[in-house]
Motif scaffolding. Structure first.
Motif, PDB file in Angstrom:
ATOM      1  N   ASP A  12      59.881  54.152  73.099  1.00 42.25           N
ATOM      2  CA  ASP A  12      60.974  53.909  72.155  1.00 42.25           C
ATOM      3  C   ASP A  12      61.718  52.626  72.511  1.00 42.25           C
ATOM      4  O   ASP A  12      62.062  51.833  71.637  1.00 42.25           O
ATOM      5  CB  ASP A  12      61.932  55.102  72.153  1.00 42.25           C
ATOM      6  N   ALA A  13      61.936  52.402  73.797  1.00 42.65           N
ATOM      7  CA  ALA A  13      62.644  51.195  74.223  1.00 42.65           C
ATOM      8  C   ALA A  13      61.809  49.934  73.982  1.00 42.65           C
ATOM      9  O   ALA A  13      62.356  48.865  73.700  1.00 42.65           O
ATOM     10  CB  ALA A  13      63.010  51.295  75.702  1.00 42.65           C
ATOM     11  N   ALA A  14      60.490  50.060  74.049  1.00 42.90           N
ATOM     12  CA  ALA A  14      59.614  48.894  73.890  1.00 42.90           C
ATOM     13  C   ALA A  14      59.091  48.734  72.468  1.00 42.90           C
ATOM     14  O   ALA A  14      58.357  47.780  72.193  1.00 42.90           O
ATOM     15  CB  ALA A  14      58.437  49.008  74.853  1.00 42.90           C
ATOM     16  N   LEU A  15      59.470  49.626  71.555  1.00 40.95           N
ATOM     17  CA  LEU A  15      58.911  49.593  70.205  1.00 40.95           C
ATOM     18  C   LEU A  15      59.303  48.330  69.460  1.00 40.95           C
ATOM     19  O   LEU A  15      58.459  47.708  68.801  1.00 40.95           O
ATOM     20  CB  LEU A  15      59.344  50.832  69.415  1.00 40.95           C
ATOM     21  N   ASP A  16      60.550  47.901  69.547  1.00 45.08           N
ATOM     22  CA  ASP A  16      60.971  46.689  68.837  1.00 45.08           C
ATOM     23  C   ASP A  16      60.203  45.464  69.335  1.00 45.08           C
ATOM     24  O   ASP A  16      59.818  44.598  68.549  1.00 45.08           O
ATOM     25  CB  ASP A  16      62.480  46.475  68.992  1.00 45.08           C
ATOM     26  N   ASP A  38      52.815  45.972  56.807  1.00 47.76           N
ATOM     27  CA  ASP A  38      51.984  47.179  56.840  1.00 47.76           C
ATOM     28  C   ASP A  38      51.670  47.587  58.278  1.00 47.76           C
ATOM     29  O   ASP A  38      51.708  48.774  58.615  1.00 47.76           O
ATOM     30  CB  ASP A  38      50.688  46.956  56.069  1.00 47.76           C
ATOM     31  N   ASP A  39      51.363  46.596  59.130  1.00 48.98           N
ATOM     32  CA  ASP A  39      51.087  46.902  60.532  1.00 48.98           C
ATOM     33  C   ASP A  39      52.327  47.452  61.233  1.00 48.98           C
ATOM     34  O   ASP A  39      52.248  48.391  62.025  1.00 48.98           O
ATOM     35  CB  ASP A  39      50.590  45.655  61.272  1.00 48.98           C
ATOM     36  N   ALA A  40      53.491  46.864  60.931  1.00 46.73           N
ATOM     37  CA  ALA A  40      54.741  47.342  61.533  1.00 46.73           C
ATOM     38  C   ALA A  40      55.046  48.767  61.084  1.00 46.73           C
ATOM     39  O   ALA A  40      55.426  49.622  61.891  1.00 46.73           O
ATOM     40  CB  ALA A  40      55.891  46.401  61.163  1.00 46.73           C
ATOM     41  N   ARG A  41      54.848  49.018  59.792  1.00 48.10           N
ATOM     42  CA  ARG A  41      55.101  50.364  59.259  1.00 48.10           C
ATOM     43  C   ARG A  41      54.154  51.384  59.903  1.00 48.10           C
ATOM     44  O   ARG A  41      54.573  52.475  60.295  1.00 48.10           O
ATOM     45  CB  ARG A  41      54.926  50.350  57.736  1.00 48.10           C
ATOM     46  N   GLN A  42      52.889  51.018  60.057  1.00 48.17           N
ATOM     47  CA  GLN A  42      51.921  51.917  60.677  1.00 48.17           C
ATOM     48  C   GLN A  42      52.282  52.190  62.137  1.00 48.17           C
ATOM     49  O   GLN A  42      52.161  53.326  62.607  1.00 48.17           O
ATOM     50  CB  GLN A  42      50.518  51.321  60.589  1.00 48.17           C
ATOM     51  N   GLU A  43      52.755  51.173  62.869  1.00 49.73           N
ATOM     52  CA  GLU A  43      53.144  51.358  64.272  1.00 49.73           C
ATOM     53  C   GLU A  43      54.317  52.336  64.391  1.00 49.73           C
ATOM     54  O   GLU A  43      54.318  53.209  65.256  1.00 49.73           O
ATOM     55  CB  GLU A  43      53.518  50.003  64.879  1.00 49.73           C
ATOM     56  N   THR A  89      63.674  50.725  60.266  1.00 46.99           N
ATOM     57  CA  THR A  89      63.053  49.993  61.374  1.00 46.99           C
ATOM     58  C   THR A  89      62.266  48.803  60.863  1.00 46.99           C
ATOM     59  O   THR A  89      62.328  47.709  61.441  1.00 46.99           O
ATOM     60  CB  THR A  89      62.136  50.931  62.187  1.00 46.99           C
ATOM     61  N   VAL A  90      61.540  48.974  59.757  1.00 45.84           N
ATOM     62  CA  VAL A  90      60.772  47.862  59.186  1.00 45.84           C
ATOM     63  C   VAL A  90      61.720  46.810  58.626  1.00 45.84           C
ATOM     64  O   VAL A  90      61.460  45.597  58.744  1.00 45.84           O
ATOM     65  CB  VAL A  90      59.777  48.380  58.123  1.00 45.84           C
ATOM     66  N   ALA A  91      62.850  47.221  58.032  1.00 44.58           N
ATOM     67  CA  ALA A  91      63.828  46.250  57.528  1.00 44.58           C
ATOM     68  C   ALA A  91      64.428  45.443  58.688  1.00 44.58           C
ATOM     69  O   ALA A  91      64.605  44.222  58.573  1.00 44.58           O
ATOM     70  CB  ALA A  91      64.931  46.971  56.747  1.00 44.58           C
ATOM     71  N   ALA A  92      64.742  46.108  59.786  1.00 41.54           N
ATOM     72  CA  ALA A  92      65.259  45.394  60.959  1.00 41.54           C
ATOM     73  C   ALA A  92      64.205  44.429  61.505  1.00 41.54           C
ATOM     74  O   ALA A  92      64.522  43.306  61.928  1.00 41.54           O
ATOM     75  CB  ALA A  92      65.684  46.391  62.030  1.00 41.54           C
ATOM     76  N   TRP A  93      62.930  44.848  61.480  1.00 40.19           N
ATOM     77  CA  TRP A  93      61.843  43.961  61.918  1.00 40.19           C
ATOM     78  C   TRP A  93      61.778  42.717  61.027  1.00 40.19           C
ATOM     79  O   TRP A  93      61.635  41.600  61.518  1.00 40.19           O
ATOM     80  CB  TRP A  93      60.521  44.728  61.873  1.00 40.19           C
ATOM     81  N   ALA A  94      61.910  42.914  59.705  1.00 38.68           N
ATOM     82  CA  ALA A  94      61.856  41.783  58.771  1.00 38.68           C
ATOM     83  C   ALA A  94      63.033  40.837  59.000  1.00 38.68           C
ATOM     84  O   ALA A  94      62.875  39.611  58.935  1.00 38.68           O
ATOM     85  CB  ALA A  94      61.835  42.300  57.332  1.00 38.68           C
ATOM     86  N   GLU A  95      64.221  41.387  59.262  1.00 42.83           N
ATOM     87  CA  GLU A  95      65.387  40.536  59.531  1.00 42.83           C
ATOM     88  C   GLU A  95      65.195  39.725  60.816  1.00 42.83           C
ATOM     89  O   GLU A  95      65.517  38.530  60.859  1.00 42.83           O
ATOM     90  CB  GLU A  95      66.651  41.388  59.636  1.00 42.83           C
ATOM     91  N   ARG A  96      64.691  40.361  61.853  1.00 43.37           N
ATOM     92  CA  ARG A  96      64.435  39.630  63.108  1.00 43.37           C
ATOM     93  C   ARG A  96      63.394  38.541  62.903  1.00 43.37           C
ATOM     94  O   ARG A  96      63.515  37.437  63.430  1.00 43.37           O
ATOM     95  CB  ARG A  96      63.977  40.597  64.206  1.00 43.37           C
TER      96      ARG A  96
END
Length: 174
Positions: free
Chosen positions: A85-89, A99-104, A135-142
């Protein structure tokens, strides 16, 4: 009777059956004894120092040596899920597509739910499944922020020639 070998009628070497392994062991033992008598084992490096016999009586010595050599760590599932969980981001930031981020994230959630339905092996599981869309939205923002920083860095590092870039023209040889 100071003779080393008994007389021939009393000793028949063919009367004793010795297999190859025993013969090799006896021959090796004879050579070691002769070397000790000649003093070839005197003043060896490490003589008089204790031997490292930590794993001598451990039945799993080979497994522990393998884990040490390969740097493997086996944790209880609840602790492993906390680390994941700590390393997921960080893992998501290495991915290129949504799609890959969502699948992960979905695979992580499946592991958390599987851990919740299993009997606890170790500390209690306190890791919660993640909201996939958030989580995917935060990934897109980063990712957008990193892209903007890279553009700014490129603009500050590149020499500005009146807003135009020079093109290298290749000449073709005929």
């Amino acid at each position: 009777m100071s003779d080393e070998h008994p007389p021939a009628p009393f000793f028949n070497p063919y009367a004793v059956a010795i297999d190859d392994e025993v013969a090799i062991a006896l021959l090796a033992e004879m050579h070691v004894r002769k070397a000790i008598e000649r003093g070839e084992f005197d003043d060896l490096p490490g003589s008089g120092k204790p031997l490292d016999l930590r794993d001598l009586h451990d039945p799993d010595w080979w497994l522990k040596a393998f884990m040490r050599r390969e740097k493997l760590v086996v944790l209880p599932p609840s602790i492993q899920l906390r680390k994941d969980d700590a390393a997921l981001d960080g893992r998501l930031d290495e991915l290129w597509s949504e799609d890959d981020a969502r699948q992960e994230v979905e695979e992580f959630n499946e592991r958390v739910l599987r851990g919740r339905y299993q009997p606890p092996a170790g500390p209690p599981l306190v890791t919660m499944p993640r909201d996939v869309d958030a989580t995917v939205a935060a990934w897109a923002e980063r990712r957008a922020a990193r892209a903007a920083q890279a553009r700014e860095r490129r603009q500050t590092e590149a020499p500005d020639d009146d807003g135009r870039r020079r093109r290298r023209v290749r000449r073709r040889r005929r």
